[in-house]
Design an enzyme around this catalytic site. Structure first.
Site, PDB file in Angstrom:
ATOM      1  N   LYS A 209       0.658  -8.373  10.542  1.00  0.00           N
ATOM      2  CA  LYS A 209      -0.371  -7.510   9.966  1.00  0.00           C
ATOM      3  C   LYS A 209      -0.590  -6.261  10.819  1.00  0.00           C
ATOM      4  O   LYS A 209      -0.652  -5.147  10.311  1.00  0.00           O
ATOM      5  CB  LYS A 209      -1.680  -8.275   9.797  1.00  0.00           C
ATOM      6  CG  LYS A 209      -2.795  -7.443   9.164  1.00  0.00           C
ATOM      7  CD  LYS A 209      -4.120  -8.187   9.109  1.00  0.00           C
ATOM      8  CE  LYS A 209      -4.103  -9.301   8.105  1.00  0.00           C
ATOM      9  NZ  LYS A 209      -5.458  -9.888   7.909  1.00  0.00           N
ATOM     10  N   GLU A 215       5.020 -12.260  19.861  1.00  0.00           N
ATOM     11  CA  GLU A 215       6.219 -13.043  19.522  1.00  0.00           C
ATOM     12  C   GLU A 215       7.050 -12.322  18.461  1.00  0.00           C
ATOM     13  O   GLU A 215       8.276 -12.194  18.567  1.00  0.00           O
ATOM     14  CB  GLU A 215       5.836 -14.435  19.017  1.00  0.00           C
ATOM     15  CG  GLU A 215       5.134 -15.310  20.036  1.00  0.00           C
ATOM     16  CD  GLU A 215       3.624 -15.182  19.983  1.00  0.00           C
ATOM     17  OE1 GLU A 215       2.936 -16.051  20.541  1.00  0.00           O
ATOM     18  OE2 GLU A 215       3.109 -14.192  19.378  1.00  0.00           O
ATOM     19  N   GLY A 266      -4.352 -15.264   8.054  1.00  0.00           N
ATOM     20  CA  GLY A 266      -2.920 -15.531   8.178  1.00  0.00           C
ATOM     21  C   GLY A 266      -2.483 -16.816   7.517  1.00  0.00           C
ATOM     22  O   GLY A 266      -1.466 -16.868   6.825  1.00  0.00           O
ATOM     23  N   ARG A 267      -3.240 -17.890   7.705  1.00  0.00           N
ATOM     24  CA  ARG A 267      -2.847 -19.187   7.140  1.00  0.00           C
ATOM     25  C   ARG A 267      -3.099 -19.268   5.635  1.00  0.00           C
ATOM     26  O   ARG A 267      -2.775 -20.277   5.011  1.00  0.00           O
ATOM     27  CB  ARG A 267      -3.556 -20.315   7.886  1.00  0.00           C
ATOM     28  CG  ARG A 267      -5.068 -20.203   7.914  1.00  0.00           C
ATOM     29  CD  ARG A 267      -5.666 -21.151   8.957  1.00  0.00           C
ATOM     30  NE  ARG A 267      -7.095 -20.986   9.116  1.00  0.00           N
ATOM     31  CZ  ARG A 267      -7.681 -20.058   9.868  1.00  0.00           C
ATOM     32  NH1 ARG A 267      -6.935 -19.171  10.500  1.00  0.00           N
ATOM     33  NH2 ARG A 267      -8.993 -20.002   9.987  1.00  0.00           N
ATOM     34  N   GLU A 352      -6.423 -25.188  12.484  1.00  0.00           N
ATOM     35  CA  GLU A 352      -6.847 -23.850  12.879  1.00  0.00           C
ATOM     36  C   GLU A 352      -8.138 -23.466  12.164  1.00  0.00           C
ATOM     37  O   GLU A 352      -8.977 -22.743  12.715  1.00  0.00           O
ATOM     38  CB  GLU A 352      -5.746 -22.823  12.590  1.00  0.00           C
ATOM     39  CG  GLU A 352      -6.012 -21.452  13.217  1.00  0.00           C
ATOM     40  CD  GLU A 352      -4.800 -20.545  13.177  1.00  0.00           C
ATOM     41  OE1 GLU A 352      -3.930 -20.663  14.068  1.00  0.00           O
ATOM     42  OE2 GLU A 352      -4.710 -19.721  12.238  1.00  0.00           O
ATOM     43  N   HIS A 383      10.720 -45.657   9.484  1.00  0.00           N
ATOM     44  CA  HIS A 383      11.562 -46.154  10.575  1.00  0.00           C
ATOM     45  C   HIS A 383      11.165 -45.542  11.911  1.00  0.00           C
ATOM     46  O   HIS A 383      11.938 -45.591  12.874  1.00  0.00           O
ATOM     47  CB  HIS A 383      13.027 -45.865  10.261  1.00  0.00           C
ATOM     48  CG  HIS A 383      13.540 -46.637   9.080  1.00  0.00           C
ATOM     49  ND1 HIS A 383      14.178 -47.852   9.209  1.00  0.00           N
ATOM     50  CD2 HIS A 383      13.474 -46.385   7.748  1.00  0.00           C
ATOM     51  CE1 HIS A 383      14.507 -48.306   8.008  1.00  0.00           C
ATOM     52  NE2 HIS A 383      14.090 -47.424   7.101  1.00  0.00           N
ATOM     53  N   LYS A 492      -3.003 -16.317  24.750  1.00  0.00           N
ATOM     54  CA  LYS A 492      -2.183 -15.129  24.531  1.00  0.00           C
ATOM     55  C   LYS A 492      -2.575 -14.016  25.495  1.00  0.00           C
ATOM     56  O   LYS A 492      -1.722 -13.300  26.027  1.00  0.00           O
ATOM     57  CB  LYS A 492      -2.330 -14.667  23.080  1.00  0.00           C
ATOM     58  CG  LYS A 492      -1.714 -15.610  22.054  1.00  0.00           C
ATOM     59  CD  LYS A 492      -2.143 -15.280  20.640  1.00  0.00           C
ATOM     60  CE  LYS A 492      -1.676 -13.936  20.176  1.00  0.00           C
ATOM     61  NZ  LYS A 492      -2.000 -13.690  18.750  1.00  0.00           N
TER      62      LYS A 492
END
Length: 522
Positions: A209, A215, A266-267, A352, A383, A492
């Site tokens: 954005k 990152e 964002g999510r 979050e 399993h 961060k």
């Protein structure tokens, strides 16, 4: 709004739990109530939900509905849907539902009423302007045979959503292109992806954005350097940006940009320009069906009575389990390999959003909020961690997601898959009595079972929206702000200082452990 622990219903729920809920056995409840399955099952858009194996009954649900009303859930829901600034810490509206709202359709409840009265009309026009431009671009790329690989570079919501959905809708993805998702700042991920590509055949989508996410921009700069080193010259053709920082994108060499708005977290951004890689993968028509499926669930959430409102029932069940039973986590087991990234997507969505320790007023909460959400596809999980779910010391509610009709021709495989899902839910409920403690299964382990007729763009859209609204419900009951994420930021910020120290070796004024680690890893 009244916080849950300040209501009469909260006190009654505590009394009800001590009197009946603590010792509740769903097996006995089935024996006493022939209508239990029909009472605790329902259909919502594209989804059937069987909640009957949970540790609830009509009395529990009635008290939970009373709690919802005392907390003002309906008013909080309508405030979100009509664009009030319910993200109080940042002074923002929360309007991801607007991203999948059609133009000029009959009213579907409070959200559409607000649009019809002009409250969100301008915003909706902006949404459709960007959507139209984005889908036109997606079709252009789909028709461009020279572009064989699309690489989405983003992180968090700019990665988890489009990556999960593109994998989930593989049956609808064009076979003419490959899709790659790079998120981690670890260079191993980007390097492994670039090994398989040719510059002239690759389109990079940079999803940030602000166009400053460390990152994403580190990976973007390295991708550009690789592109140039491989002989690439037309950055404008081979890079596009999903950002509101057009100036920074232009300085990078990108001329094709698609923006979104500060009222999209964002999510919750998969429905926006962040969904461009999905739109390229499945095409404009299918992307619109994806939006339509979510909009159908929005209408259900906005209009259905609380007692028959599936997101409401699920969100209240989460409160019942977290705050009264004390269950610390919830497992999600999709019995469909295409949904293998869905649990990871839900981790961000719920943890979050609701991983908060203070209420909207900044006051520390005297009760727990978000559970740990985790899972893997069945039958793989059977399993691995199902051993703990069946016989471990903690009770962990489990959610099965099954798809009735397979998209492949190996029908015997699908029958076995569905049989395993049903049998596991049966085993969690029934257990098995044995005098040999090693072979004894206590049973009465709660589970929910969701069924989609088919895994399509519309049904996936509805499923995601169901979970979005469910998270909203539990957050509204707890009185927290589900739409900020300050907990993401501290590490961060500190990382910038640590990075400088890794270059310089200076460990003055940091704690002893951090200093030792910097020295060790320099």
């Amino acid at each position: 709004m009244t916080r849950c622990d300040q209501t009469t219903a909260w006190k009654k729920l505590g009394e009800h739990f001590n009197a009946q809920g603590k010792s509740f056995d769903a097996r006995i409840a089935f024996a006493l109530d022939a209508e239990r399955v029909s009472t605790l099952s329902q259909t919502a858009p594209h989804i059937f939900a069987d909640l009957s194996k949970n540790r609830i009954d009509a009395a529990t649900e009635a008290l939970l509905m009373q709690l919802a009303r005392e907390c003002g859930l309906e008013a909080q829901r309508d405030a979100m849907l009509t664009g009030e600034a319910i993200n109080s810490t940042e002074g923002r509206a929360v309007l991801h539902t607007l991203l999948r709202q059609k133009l000029h359709i009959a009213g579907v409840g409070s959200a559409q009423s607000a649009i019809n009265s002009g409250v969100n009309a301008d915003k909706l026009q902006d949404v459709h302007s960007v959507l139209s431009a984005m889908l036109t671009y997606a079709e252009t790329i789909r028709a461009d045979d020279e572009i064989t690989d699309v690489v989405n570079i983003g992180i968090g919501g700019s990665d988890l959503g489009p990556a999960m959905a593109t994998i989930a809708l593989d049956e609808f993805v064009t076979p003419k292109k490959r899709f790659h998702f790079v998120s981690n700042i670890d260079g191993h991920e980007l390097a492994a992806t670039l090994k398989t590509l040719k510059a002239k055949n690759t389109l990079f989508l940079i999803a940030s954005k602000t166009f400053t996410t460390i990152e994403t921009m580190t990976n973007a700069q390295s991708a550009k350097a690789w592109f140039t080193a491989q002989g690439g010259t037309d950055t404008a053709r081979h890079f596009a940006a999903l950002t509101t920082n057009v100036k920074a994108a232009n300085e990078f060499g990108i001329t094709t940009t698609f923006g979104f708005w500060d009222w999209v977290g964002g999510r919750y951004s998969l429905w926006s320009a962040i969904g461009l890689p999905l739109a390229i993968a499945i095409g404009a028509d299918n992307f619109r069906q994806f939006l339509n499926g979510a909009a159908e669930m929005d209408a259900h959430f906005a209009t259905a009575p609380l007692e028959k409102n599936l997101p409401v029932r699920l969100g209240l069940l989460d409160v019942w389990y977290r705050n009264f039973h004390g269950f610390t986590s919830r497992c999600v087991a999709p019995y469909h390999s295409a949904l293998r990234r869905f649990p990871a997507y839900l981790q961000q969505l719920e943890m979050e959003s609701n991983g908060k320790r203070v209420d909207k007023g900044g006051q520390a909460l005297p009760f727990h909020t978000s559970p740990v959400v985790w899972g893997e596809p069945g039958t793989n999980g059977q399993h691995a961690f199902f051993q703990m779910l069946h016989q471990g010391t903690e009770v962990i509610p489990l959610e099965f997601i099954a798809v009735k009709r397979a998209a492949h021709s190996m029908l015997d495989h699908h029958t076995k898959l569905l049989a395993n899902a049903i049998a596991q839910s049966q085993a969690f409920l029934q257990g098995k009595v044995s005098e040999d403690g090693h072979r004894h299964f206590p049973g009465n382990r709660p589970s929910s079972f969701f069924v989609l007729d088919e895994l399509t763009p519309a049904s996936l859209g509805a499923l995601i929206a169901l979970y979005e609204h469910r998270v909203f419900v539990s957050g509204a009951i707890w009185g927290i702000n589900s739409f900020d994420q300050f907990g993401v930021e501290l590490g961060k910020v500190l990382a910038k200082d640590v990075e400088a120290r890794l270059h310089s070796g200076n460990v003055l004024s940091v704690d002893a452990s951090t200093a030792a680690l910097i020295t060790k890893l320099k």
